[in-house]
Scaffold this active site. Structure first.
Site, short mmCIF file in Angstrom:
data_model
loop_
_atom_site.label_atom_id
_atom_site.label_comp_id
_atom_site.label_asym_id
_atom_site.label_seq_id
_atom_site.Cartn_x
_atom_site.Cartn_y
_atom_site.Cartn_z
N LYS A 33 0.93 -1.27 0.23
CA LYS A 33 0.07 0.15 0.07
C LYS A 33 0.72 1.41 -0.11
O LYS A 33 0.37 2.35 -0.24
CB LYS A 33 -0.73 -0.06 1.29
CG LYS A 33 -1.77 1.06 1.49
CD LYS A 33 -2.60 1.00 2.85
CE LYS A 33 -3.58 2.04 3.04
NZ LYS A 33 -4.26 1.87 4.36
N ILE A 59 -4.14 -4.48 1.17
CA ILE A 59 -4.41 -6.08 1.46
C ILE A 59 -5.88 -6.04 1.76
O ILE A 59 -6.41 -7.14 1.65
CB ILE A 59 -3.44 -6.60 2.30
CG1 ILE A 59 -3.48 -6.25 3.71
CG2 ILE A 59 -2.12 -6.99 1.89
CD1 ILE A 59 -2.84 -6.95 4.85
N THR A 133 5.37 -12.74 14.60
CA THR A 133 6.48 -12.27 15.34
C THR A 133 6.47 -13.00 16.77
O THR A 133 5.39 -13.81 17.01
CB THR A 133 6.13 -10.61 15.99
OG1 THR A 133 6.78 -10.58 17.03
CG2 THR A 133 4.60 -10.73 16.27
N ASP A 134 7.50 -13.06 17.33
CA ASP A 134 7.72 -13.67 18.86
C ASP A 134 6.72 -13.15 19.93
O ASP A 134 6.61 -13.54 20.89
CB ASP A 134 9.11 -13.95 19.19
CG ASP A 134 10.12 -12.76 19.41
OD1 ASP A 134 9.25 -11.54 19.16
OD2 ASP A 134 11.02 -12.57 19.92
N GLU A 135 6.50 -11.80 19.37
CA GLU A 135 5.69 -11.01 20.65
C GLU A 135 4.61 -11.66 20.91
O GLU A 135 3.89 -11.22 21.84
CB GLU A 135 5.54 -9.48 20.13
CG GLU A 135 6.98 -8.86 19.98
CD GLU A 135 6.83 -7.36 19.70
OE1 GLU A 135 6.03 -6.80 20.35
OE2 GLU A 135 7.81 -6.81 19.21
N TYR A 159 -0.41 -4.21 19.18
CA TYR A 159 0.45 -4.84 18.08
C TYR A 159 0.35 -6.33 18.14
O TYR A 159 0.00 -7.30 17.17
CB TYR A 159 1.79 -4.11 17.90
CG TYR A 159 2.62 -5.23 17.23
CD1 TYR A 159 2.31 -5.07 15.59
CD2 TYR A 159 3.64 -5.68 17.35
CE1 TYR A 159 3.35 -5.81 14.89
CE2 TYR A 159 4.45 -6.66 16.68
CZ TYR A 159 4.40 -6.50 15.39
OH TYR A 159 5.16 -7.40 14.36
N SER A 160 0.80 -6.73 19.40
CA SER A 160 1.15 -8.31 19.26
C SER A 160 -0.22 -9.05 19.28
O SER A 160 -0.40 -10.16 18.67
CB SER A 160 1.96 -8.82 20.50
OG SER A 160 1.54 -8.22 21.84
N LYS A 163 -1.19 -9.40 16.04
CA LYS A 163 -0.70 -10.34 15.31
C LYS A 163 -1.02 -11.91 15.77
O LYS A 163 -1.15 -12.71 14.93
CB LYS A 163 0.75 -10.24 15.43
CG LYS A 163 1.54 -8.92 14.63
CD LYS A 163 1.38 -9.10 13.22
CE LYS A 163 2.18 -10.11 12.48
NZ LYS A 163 2.31 -9.95 11.05
N GLY A 293 2.95 -1.78 29.30
CA GLY A 293 2.86 -3.07 28.90
C GLY A 293 4.13 -3.51 28.45
O GLY A 293 3.99 -4.47 27.49
N1 LIG Z 1 10.59 -5.82 12.24
C1 LIG Z 1 10.62 -7.09 13.01
O1 LIG Z 1 11.44 -6.94 14.01
C2 LIG Z 1 9.95 -7.92 13.05
C3 LIG Z 1 9.99 -9.23 13.55
C4 LIG Z 1 9.10 -10.39 13.35
C5 LIG Z 1 8.08 -10.32 12.54
N2 LIG Z 1 7.80 -9.10 11.98
C6 LIG Z 1 6.49 -9.12 10.96
O2 LIG Z 1 7.16 -9.00 9.55
C7 LIG Z 1 6.35 -8.51 8.98
C8 LIG Z 1 7.15 -7.10 8.14
O3 LIG Z 1 7.74 -6.37 9.45
P1 LIG Z 1 8.46 -5.05 8.75
O4 LIG Z 1 9.34 -4.94 10.28
O5 LIG Z 1 9.07 -5.29 7.49
O6 LIG Z 1 7.62 -3.91 8.81
P2 LIG Z 1 7.38 -2.40 8.02
O7 LIG Z 1 6.69 -1.68 8.77
O8 LIG Z 1 8.79 -2.02 7.77
O9 LIG Z 1 6.78 -2.64 6.58
C9 LIG Z 1 5.45 -2.92 6.49
C10 LIG Z 1 5.01 -2.70 4.97
O10 LIG Z 1 3.58 -3.39 4.92
C11 LIG Z 1 3.10 -2.26 3.87
N3 LIG Z 1 1.73 -2.20 4.50
C12 LIG Z 1 1.13 -1.75 5.64
N4 LIG Z 1 -0.32 -1.73 5.67
C13 LIG Z 1 -0.70 -2.31 4.32
C14 LIG Z 1 -1.94 -2.49 3.94
N5 LIG Z 1 -3.07 -2.41 4.39
N6 LIG Z 1 -1.95 -3.14 2.36
C15 LIG Z 1 -0.55 -3.15 1.95
N7 LIG Z 1 0.41 -3.03 2.22
C16 LIG Z 1 0.59 -2.54 3.69
C17 LIG Z 1 3.73 -0.96 4.58
O11 LIG Z 1 3.58 0.02 3.26
C18 LIG Z 1 5.27 -1.50 4.59
O12 LIG Z 1 5.77 -1.46 3.35
C19 LIG Z 1 5.11 -8.02 9.75
O13 LIG Z 1 4.12 -8.99 9.48
C20 LIG Z 1 5.63 -7.89 11.23
O14 LIG Z 1 4.64 -8.18 11.90
C21 LIG Z 1 8.65 -8.25 12.06
#
Ligand SMILES: NC(=O)c1ccc[n+]([C@@H]2O[C@H](COP(=O)([O-])OP(=O)(O)OC[C@H]3O[C@@H](n4cnc5c(N)ncnc54)[C@H](O)[C@@H]3O)[C@@H](O)[C@H]2O)c1
Length: 357
Positions: A33, A59, A133-135, A159-160, A163, A293
């Site tokens: 997006k 999405i 995520t592990d959260e 957030y967690s 998820k 939290g």
């Molecule tokens: N960053 C971490 O440490 C971490 C750890 C474990 C899991 N995750 C998971 O990995 C995934 C990616 O994390 P990240 O850190 O790259 O996130 P990020 O915030 O850097 O990127 C999220 C992306 O999703 C897009 N997005 C958001 N809402 C949207 C929508 N409605 N439709 C389409 N696109 C949309 C955003 O434009 C962005 O490009 C997430 O699901 C997160 O929960 C992240």
């Protein structure tokens, strides 16, 4: 393999796109997006390749997601799109419910319809990989415990919780409709192209700007850190070799207290880019009121993915942190415009934080 990556303009999604599109045998469609966290500049190394395509879409728009799966003849969906910043989820949980829960529901619905239209080998190959995520597992005591794939869910933040909800939906679509899903739950990532509201890039860039380095509470919270390219490699294995219905924990076996992460960054910068006044960057550290939290500790047992899929991380926390700092020192073209537009605060925590009492 033909991949649909959601959230491919984000931190981890862009690492996945760069990795997969680097192999001409793959075709990669990035559906994003472009929220504040999405940045097409992170895809500069692949966006001209013939095996890469970008679709700007939400999405939550099930029709467009379905059309992308059909039109690009997708084999594997890797669903990363999410609202991802805990502090923002405290200030404004609505977007997290919408994207992380409703959006995942729309993704699952679209994937189910598409999967049911497939036959033969194409149907056998299809996977819906949900990246989590592990959260979702919640809070661990400082001195004991580790998250396995069997650990019960006990999320603490909006957030967690969002998820965790999406993980439950993904499992339900497998159990109820037979959708071939795989899940992965990963610890904190760090590395190049990380949006500078998260701890490690925020501290590096604030230090270079001679600004305060905020640390929550007493800095004792522990996170288990993983270099983003090691996560991308693990995700490729889970998506292509994971067993349908299974989940895999991913972590770097690198537990560190926040204060030690920040002090470590200061020590590396003291050597690589000494301050004009000769003092240490550590003098800029400021303790701020703890996040509500705030889980004390996360720690991942990644033995299943190591054993079953043969994954091993290539970086230790020390080598990965140095590589990350080098990347920020050399790539102001990427972070400079973001810092200019977003300002210098830890974004989204403005209600939650303040001077330490
Ligand atoms: N960053 C971490 O440490 C971490 C750890 C474990 C899991 N995750 C998971 O990995 C995934 C990616 O994390 P990240 O850190 O790259 O996130 P990020 O915030 O850097 O990127 C999220 C992306 O999703 C897009 N997005 C958001 N809402 C949207 C929508 N409605 N439709 C389409 N696109 C949309 C955003 O434009 C962005 O490009 C997430 O699901 C997160 O929960 C992240």
């Amino acid at each position: 393999m033909r991949f649909l990556i959601t959230g491919g303009a984000g931190f981890i999604g862009s690492a996945v796109c760069r990795r997969l599109a680097g192999d001409p045998a793959n075709f990669v469609v990035n559906l994003d997006k472009l929220t504040y966290a999405g940045n097409l500049a992170s895809l500069r190394s692949v966006d001209n390749l013939p095996n890469y395509a970008f679709v700007q879409a939400d999405i939550c728009d099930g029709e467009t997601v379905s059309a992308a799966m059909r039109n690009y003849d997708i084999d594997i969906v890797m669903h990363l799109a999410a609202e991802s910043h805990v502090d923002r989820s405290i200030d404004g949980p609505g977007a997290f419910i919408q994207t992380n829960i409703v959006g995942t529901f729309q993704m699952l619905n679209a994937a189910r319809g598409y999967f049911e239209s497939l036959t033969g080998e194409k149907r056998d190959r299809f996977r819906f990989h949900h990246i989590s995520t592990d959260e979702v597992f919640g809070d661990l005591p400082f001195d004991s415990g580790i998250f396995t794939e069997e650990t019960p869910y006990q999320p603490s933040s909006p957030y967690s919780a969002s998820k965790a909800s999406s993980d439950h939906l993904v499992r339900a679509w497998h159990e109820t409709y037979g959708l071939p899903v795989v899940l992965s739950n990963c610890s904190n990532n760090y590395g190049p192209f990380h949006f500078p509201e998260k701890l490690i890039p925020l501290v590096i860039l604030n230090a270079l700007d001679e600004r305060e380095l905020p640390v929550y509470g007493k800095g004792e919270n522990v996170r288990d850190w993983l270099y983003v390219d090691d996560h991308a490699a693990a995700l490729q294995l889970v998506a292509t070799k994971g067993v349908a219905g299974e989940s895999y924990n991913i972590g770097g076996n690198a537990e560190r207290r926040n204060i030690d992460v920040v002090s470590g960054i200061c020590a590396i910068l003291d050597k690589k880019r000494p301050r004009a006044n000769g003092a240490s960057y550590a003098d800029l550290i400021r303790m701020v009121t703890d996040r509500p939290g705030h889980d004390r500790r996360y720690a991942i047992d990644a033995s299943k993915i190591r054993r079953d899929l043969g994954w091993t991380p290539s970086q230790t926390f020390e080598t990965g942190l140095e590589a990350t700092i080098d990347w920020y020192l050399n790539n102001e073209w990427w972070w400079g415009p973001i810092r200019k537009e977003q300002g210098y605060e830890r974004l989204g925590s403005l209600k939650a934080s303040g001077p330490a009492k």
